[in-house]
Design a protein around this motif. Structure first.
Motif, PDB file in Angstrom:
ATOM      1  N   ARG A   1       2.561   0.415  -1.600  1.00 28.58           N
ATOM      2  CA  ARG A   1       1.265   0.025  -1.349  1.00 28.58           C
ATOM      3  C   ARG A   1       0.208   1.046  -0.930  1.00 28.58           C
ATOM      4  N   LEU A   2      -0.934   0.837  -0.917  1.00 27.90           N
ATOM      5  CA  LEU A   2      -2.170   1.968  -0.143  1.00 27.90           C
ATOM      6  C   LEU A   2      -1.689   2.164   1.144  1.00 27.90           C
TER       7      LEU A   2
ATOM      8  N   ASP B   1       0.368   2.677   8.004  1.00 24.48           N
ATOM      9  CA  ASP B   1       0.645   1.140   8.284  1.00 24.48           C
ATOM     10  C   ASP B   1       1.263   0.755   9.694  1.00 24.48           C
ATOM     11  N   MET B   2       1.686  -0.428   9.852  1.00 23.23           N
ATOM     12  CA  MET B   2       1.893  -0.879  11.201  1.00 23.23           C
ATOM     13  C   MET B   2       3.479  -1.193  11.201  1.00 23.23           C
TER      14      MET B   2
ATOM     15  N   VAL C   1       2.244   3.648  11.759  1.00 21.72           N
ATOM     16  CA  VAL C   1       3.059   4.724  11.094  1.00 21.72           C
ATOM     17  C   VAL C   1       2.120   5.604  10.069  1.00 21.72           C
ATOM     18  N   PRO C   2       1.835   6.636  10.337  1.00 26.75           N
ATOM     19  CA  PRO C   2       0.950   7.553   9.275  1.00 26.75           C
ATOM     20  C   PRO C   2       1.385   7.873   8.125  1.00 26.75           C
ATOM     21  N   GLY C   3       0.786   7.723   7.087  1.00 25.82           N
ATOM     22  CA  GLY C   3       1.076   7.782   5.674  1.00 25.82           C
ATOM     23  C   GLY C   3       0.688   9.111   5.357  1.00 25.82           C
TER      24      GLY C   3
ATOM     25  N   PRO D   1      -3.180   2.549  -8.232  1.00 30.15           N
ATOM     26  CA  PRO D   1      -4.182   3.928  -8.726  1.00 30.15           C
ATOM     27  C   PRO D   1      -5.680   3.537  -8.354  1.00 30.15           C
ATOM     28  N   ASN D   2      -6.348   2.146  -8.467  1.00 31.11           N
ATOM     29  CA  ASN D   2      -7.483   1.807  -8.227  1.00 31.11           C
ATOM     30  C   ASN D   2      -7.881   1.954  -6.626  1.00 31.11           C
ATOM     31  N   ASP D   3      -6.615   1.440  -6.112  1.00 29.41           N
ATOM     32  CA  ASP D   3      -6.877   1.488  -4.644  1.00 29.41           C
ATOM     33  C   ASP D   3      -6.905   3.160  -4.077  1.00 29.41           C
TER      34      ASP D   3
END
Lengths: 336, 324
Positions: B87-88, B94-95, B121-123, B185-187
């Motif tokens: 997911r984006l 994320d948490m 949590v950094p992506g 991809p759109n996100d």
């Protein structure tokens, strides 16, 4: 280089690439253009050989299967693909041969021209309008998303909101109900109110396209459409309808009007700000959120409309995300 | 090949110095055979600062190109493999709600909980655009230092995948985008397009001076949204050929065993044709290199008797043998 307003690849990117990658070689220039999608080749390549071959030669598929899977016993003979030849008996020729004859018309059939006031209003059938080449007012790829966003209602029927549950657990509070994430729904339907004042005449055909699309989006059971002149509360002065639209409680309203912006001052169709405010109050009292689609740009919108309605430009530049920024995931209905 | 890249300089790699172990340990740059099309596409992507979307069959070197570019440019290298569950939020930030719950359950009576922001949590995009902010979970330095001063054993700083290289230029690989959920991809349009995204009510953005090369790979298993395609520079990697394989081996191991490379390459091409017929995954360039390495180390050739076993373990891997 600032990247604040980037978008799809355009000729500007090609210009940047050519400037930063100076070359005189025509082949290289063509390849640079090709990378950016300006070549003659498709941006997406054809499927890999494997799949391409399968698509090209369908007979390969059963061949592959017979190689891998064990032979199956043939239970039934393969049906013949050729259609059986059926010979129909020829109809006997009529006694007097194939000659058309004029029959006398019955007496009650009138062929005289009908009067103007008996003529049907100049309307295209919805399906005809939908299948015509006329483009919808909103950008085609955005229209469905915009309409969905405009009439969606926010419900608490999404997935369990794990974060909220954990928050409560950590704060040592009792989890007495499962908090859920918001989910937009179209189940409440829509009331579409179309302004048929003189100034909206150029949009009549667009109304029909809009009606068709909205009906598809919601369902026929939860779709109400009504036309008005002045405001939706103004009693109709002509036509079959004798009463103004009766607002249905808890159903979002999509109002298509110019709020009299283009209506002549002395026109009978013109309604003042007071009437429009009264309608907004009545809709609010019935718990109906109203989104007003206005064919004119924001700078023309009257103040009373801005103050009392959620206004949206009915035009190409409008996107669903514009609307979502204002509405969020959906309208909040009281008691929902 | 007469095209010379304008946006970067290819490094001369002394292949004779590269041992298998050194390559594996990442001590030496890994050679990569680039052709004119690849160089032009890389140049265009860097000149226009657009993501480079690479199409190609499995094993044609799509993902390896990103690592090669990171080594060539001497930039940070960040990578993530997209799956159907990506997911984006996983790519931006994320948490970790479960960790928070675990800490809450394991807490002693009266123990002060860790601040909420420590569970961010950094992506990969966060690490790419602003590694300092990612390391501090997006809070001010003083706040972060205060937490470190407490020496709380429950807190573990996030692992920086960019090897603590600081806010330097970066090569970002998003591998196998076609496996993603259709919305992903759109996100990604905003983070890719504008180099910024919104998270926890704040805007995370890349500084203007940050140079970045984003490489996205796809096997073409799923069609990508047109809006996404129109924002990418595209490159189609050609299917593997015998000559290409020999060239790759030459780059990796030098010109010494040219005959060995050719004979193994011929066998690989034969196996690839068979794999296509059987509709199984064909051997890739990496597997070809493994078999060459095995032959070199064990002193074998495709004519030797043991070759069949080598081929089975490095190239076929029981995919073709079951059906043969």
């Amino acid at each position: 280089m600032r990247l604040e307003s980037r978008n799809e690849i355009s000729l500007g990117d090609l210009a940047i690439a050519v400037k930063r990658l100076p070359t005189q070689d025509r082949v290289h220039l063509a390849k640079i253009a090709g990378c950016l999608g300006f070549g003659l080749e498709a941006v997406v390549p054809p499927k890999p050989d494997r799949i391409g071959e399968r698509g090209k030669e369908q007979s390969l598929e059963p061949e592959r299967l017979t190689d891998i899977s064990p032979a199956k016993p043939q239970l039934m003979p393969e049906p013949k693909k050729q259609r059986p030849q059926v010979t129909l008996p020829k109809p006997p020729p009529p006694e007097d041969g194939y000659v058309s004859r004029l029959a006398p018309l019955p007496r009650d059939v009138v062929t005289l021209p009908i009067k103007i006031d008996q003529a049907k209003s100049l309307q295209l059938d919805v399906d005809t309008a939908l299948h015509s080449n006329r483009e919808p007012v909103f950008a085609k790829r955005e229209e469905r998303a915009i309409l969905s966003a405009a009439v969606a209602v926010r419900t608490d029927a999404g997935h369990v909101d794990l974060k909220q549950v954990i928050d409560r657990l950590i704060e040592q509070k009792l989890v007495d109900h499962l908090p859920r994430q918001p989910l937009p729904t179209l189940k409440y339907g829509v009331q579409l109110l179309l302004d048929h004042s003189e100034s909206m005449t150029p949009f009549y055909q667009d109304f029909q396209i809009l009606e068709g699309n909205l009906r598809k989006l919601t369902s026929s059971y939860r779709y109400w459409s009504s036309r008005f002149k002045g405001t939706p509360l103004t009693p109709p002065r002509y036509g079959k309808m004798r009463h103004p639209h009766k607002i249905i409680r808890n159903v979002p309203i999509l109002l298509v009007t110019d709020f009299g912006i283009g209506t002549p001052l002395l026109s009978r169709d013109r309604a003042g700000g007071r009437e429009w405010i009264a309608f907004a109050k009545q809709a609010a009292s019935k718990n109906c959120p109203v989104v007003a689609l206005i064919p004119h740009k924001a700078r023309f919108w009257p103040d009373f409309a801005r103050a009392n309605y959620l206004c949206l430009h009915w035009g190409r530049g409008t996107t669903a995300s514009d609307l979502r920024k204002v509405i969020g995931i959906g309208h909040c209905l009281e008691g929902n | 090949m007469n095209y010379q890249p304008k946006m970067f300089t290819l490094k001369e790699v002394d292949t004779s110095m590269i041992s298998f172990e050194a390559r594996e340990s990442g001590g030496k740059p890994q050679p990569y055979v680039v052709d004119e099309d690849i160089l032009i596409a890389l140049d265009v992507a860097m000149a226009t600062r657009r993501p480079l979307l690479i199409f190609g069959d499995p094993g044609t070197g799509k993902s390896t190109l990103a690592r090669f570019m990171a080594e060539t440019l001497d930039w940070r290298y960040l990578t993530t493999v997209i799956t159907s569950r990506t997911r984006l939020e996983q790519l931006t930030g994320d948490m970790d709600a479960l960790k928070r719950l675990h800490h809450a359950q394991a807490a002693k009576v009266g123990e002060e909980p860790l601040p909420d922001w420590t569970y961010r949590v950094p992506g990969v995009f966060w690490w790419a655009y602003n590694p300092d902010s990612a390391l501090r979970h997006g809070v001010e330095l003083t706040k972060y230092n205060n937490l470190l001063d407490k020496n709380d054993t429950r807190y573990q700083p996030p692992h920086n995948p960019g090897n603590d290289a600081g806010e330097t230029n970066v090569v970002l690989l998003l591998d196998e985008i076609d496996k993603a959920d259709p919305d992903v991809p759109n996100d990604l349009l905003e983070p890719l397009d504008r180099r910024r995204f919104h998270l926890f009510g704040e805007e995370i953005k890349a500084p203007d001076h940050l140079e970045m090369l984003t490489i996205i790979t796809t096997n073409g298993e799923r069609e990508l949204p047109p809006a996404f395609l129109r924002r990418c520079v595209t490159l189609h990697l050609k299917a593997i050929s015998k000559d290409h394989l020999v060239e790759v081996a030459r780059h990796h191991y030098g010109d010494v065993d040219q005959d060995l490379y050719e004979s193994v390459a011929i066998k690989v091409m034969e196996l690839r044709d068979q794999a296509k017929e059987k509709d199984v995954r064909p051997p890739s360039t990496g597997e070809f290199l493994d078999s060459v390495q095995a032959c070199k180390t064990l002193g074998l050739t495709p004519k030797s008797e043991v070759w069949k076993k080598v081929a089975e373990s490095t190239l076929i891997k029981h995919q073709l043998s079951d059906n043969q």
